[in-house]
Design an enzyme around this catalytic site. Structure first.
Site, PDB file in Angstrom:
ATOM      1  N   HIS A  57       0.859  -1.186   0.000  1.00 65.83           N
ATOM      2  CA  HIS A  57       0.000   0.000   0.000  1.00 65.83           C
ATOM      3  C   HIS A  57       0.894   1.234   0.000  1.00 65.83           C
ATOM      4  O   HIS A  57       2.124   1.135  -0.137  1.00 65.83           O
ATOM      5  CB  HIS A  57      -0.951  -0.015   1.203  1.00 65.83           C
ATOM      6  CG  HIS A  57      -0.281  -0.256   2.523  1.00 65.83           C
ATOM      7  ND1 HIS A  57       0.608   0.639   3.084  1.00 65.83           N
ATOM      8  CD2 HIS A  57      -0.356  -1.299   3.397  1.00 65.83           C
ATOM      9  CE1 HIS A  57       1.026   0.183   4.242  1.00 65.83           C
ATOM     10  NE2 HIS A  57       0.471  -1.000   4.460  1.00 65.83           N
ATOM     11  N   SER A 111      -2.600  -0.247   6.495  1.00 67.38           N
ATOM     12  CA  SER A 111      -2.182  -1.591   6.882  1.00 67.38           C
ATOM     13  C   SER A 111      -2.731  -2.574   5.865  1.00 67.38           C
ATOM     14  O   SER A 111      -3.860  -2.410   5.382  1.00 67.38           O
ATOM     15  CB  SER A 111      -2.716  -1.938   8.275  1.00 67.38           C
ATOM     16  OG  SER A 111      -2.543  -3.312   8.566  1.00 67.38           O
ATOM     17  N   ARG A 125       7.074   3.211  10.899  1.00 66.59           N
ATOM     18  CA  ARG A 125       6.917   3.387  12.349  1.00 66.59           C
ATOM     19  C   ARG A 125       5.569   2.887  12.857  1.00 66.59           C
ATOM     20  O   ARG A 125       5.343   2.880  14.067  1.00 66.59           O
ATOM     21  CB  ARG A 125       7.096   4.864  12.720  1.00 66.59           C
ATOM     22  CG  ARG A 125       8.527   5.363  12.551  1.00 66.59           C
ATOM     23  CD  ARG A 125       8.745   6.690  13.271  1.00 66.59           C
ATOM     24  NE  ARG A 125       9.984   7.307  12.834  1.00 66.59           N
ATOM     25  CZ  ARG A 125      10.070   8.461  12.197  1.00 66.59           C
ATOM     26  NH1 ARG A 125       8.963   9.135  11.911  1.00 66.59           N
ATOM     27  NH2 ARG A 125      11.238   8.952  11.840  1.00 66.59           N
ATOM     28  N   HIS A 178       4.004   1.299   2.212  1.00 67.08           N
ATOM     29  CA  HIS A 178       5.162   0.611   1.633  1.00 67.08           C
ATOM     30  C   HIS A 178       5.797   1.451   0.527  1.00 67.08           C
ATOM     31  O   HIS A 178       7.030   1.526   0.416  1.00 67.08           O
ATOM     32  CB  HIS A 178       4.745  -0.744   1.046  1.00 67.08           C
ATOM     33  CG  HIS A 178       4.209  -1.710   2.034  1.00 67.08           C
ATOM     34  ND1 HIS A 178       2.881  -2.121   2.038  1.00 67.08           N
ATOM     35  CD2 HIS A 178       4.791  -2.362   3.071  1.00 67.08           C
ATOM     36  CE1 HIS A 178       2.691  -2.988   3.004  1.00 67.08           C
ATOM     37  NE2 HIS A 178       3.829  -3.152   3.657  1.00 67.08           N
TER      38      HIS A 178
END
Length: 284
Positions: free
Chosen positions: A34, A185, A148, A37
């Site tokens: 996504h 996510s 993070r 990334h």
């Protein structure tokens, strides 16, 4: 863009690149990419001569009754994202390639792995540390980039790299959020519309805590109560943990400061979501 599935071929390629004086930037992922990334890949593209992406759903970091079998996968889509971000090499090993039948070794990073996600997912960070160490040995990166959002994972990897003198520069990149605030996510794909709406309480609780801290509130008890009140308004949510910790050591604290990590994990139906913020850091 070169796609490599074998460990020997990847190592031979990495050694050749090193001999040519090329620096290697590496983004290890479990795929189903996504925008979070993609932000890592773009940063890696800017920092290294060669950009390597790994796509590997790591079985040893999943516990019993977790979502290994249903973890989302879409190789064709991932390769498209990789190409758009300028990836040079995609490493796509199989589980049997990474963990042959005789595989016995495990890496454990003790103290920093124990709280938060480590408390509810025993063995998870051993699996993370083991696969990342093995990937570092295969890809031989100069720099590796991690998001993070998985803050404890980042802390575990930093500690491991320092303790084992692995010689890889670790870069933590800001959380990337959807337009409504939900942290990106791969597991968001599991959420039904009502669950996704309820999940927005995570980012609302983070915003409320940050605002209260900016207004002068330092009591962890008060900040925790505020966040829990927001989460508890959503009947579909069940808190796994909601904690304030020192960002470097992950040790518990009673008074919030600029180096305070606020981290939470919430179950939404069968989906587990995590989010966090460091109070003294401006949000991206």
């Amino acid at each position: 863009m070169n796609i490599i599935a074998g460990i020997n071929e990847m190592q031979t390629t990495a050694r050749s690149l090193k001999q040519q004086g090329k620096s290697i930037a590496f983004v290890p992922t479990m795929g189903f990419l996504h925008e979070g990334h993609a932000s890592l890949l773009r940063e890696g593209r800017a920092r290294g001569d060669i950009l390597v992406l790994s796509l590997f759903v790591n079985p040893i970091q999943f516990g019993r009754n977790e979502d290994l079998d249903r973890y989302p996968r879409d190789l064709e889509r991932d390769l498209g994202v990789a190409a758009d971000c300028g990836v040079d090499i995609v490493f796509t090993p199989s589980a049997t390639e990474m963990y042959p039948e005789e595989f016995q070794t495990s890496i454990s990073v003790s103290r920093v792995s124990q709280p938060l996600c480590g408390a509810s997912r025993p063995g998870h960070f051993d699996g993370v540390a083991t696969v990342v160490t093995k990937l570092f040995n295969i890809v031989m990166p100069d720099i590796a980039l991690f998001g993070r959002k998985d803050y404890q994972q980042l802390a575990v990897i930093r500690r491991m790299v320092a303790d084992l003198s692995q010689g890889v520069t670790i870069v933590g990149m800001p959380i990337v959020r959807e337009s409504d605030g939900l942290a990106m996510s791969s597991r968001n794909a599991y959420l039904a519309p009502p669950e996704r709406q309820s999940a927005l309480a995570l980012s609302r609780s983070i915003a409320a805590v940050r605002n209260a801290y900016a207004a002068g509130e330092r009591s962890v008890e008060a900040l925790s109560r505020m966040a829990r009140d927001i989460i508890s308004q959503e009947a579909l949510l069940k808190i796994d943990y909601l904690e304030f910790r020192n960002e470097a050591t992950l040790q518990p604290i009673s008074e919030a400061a600029g180096d305070t990590l606020f981290a939470l994990a919430v179950n939404v139906g069968t989906t587990r979501l995590i989010d966090n913020t460091v109070l003294g850091v401006c949000r991206a």
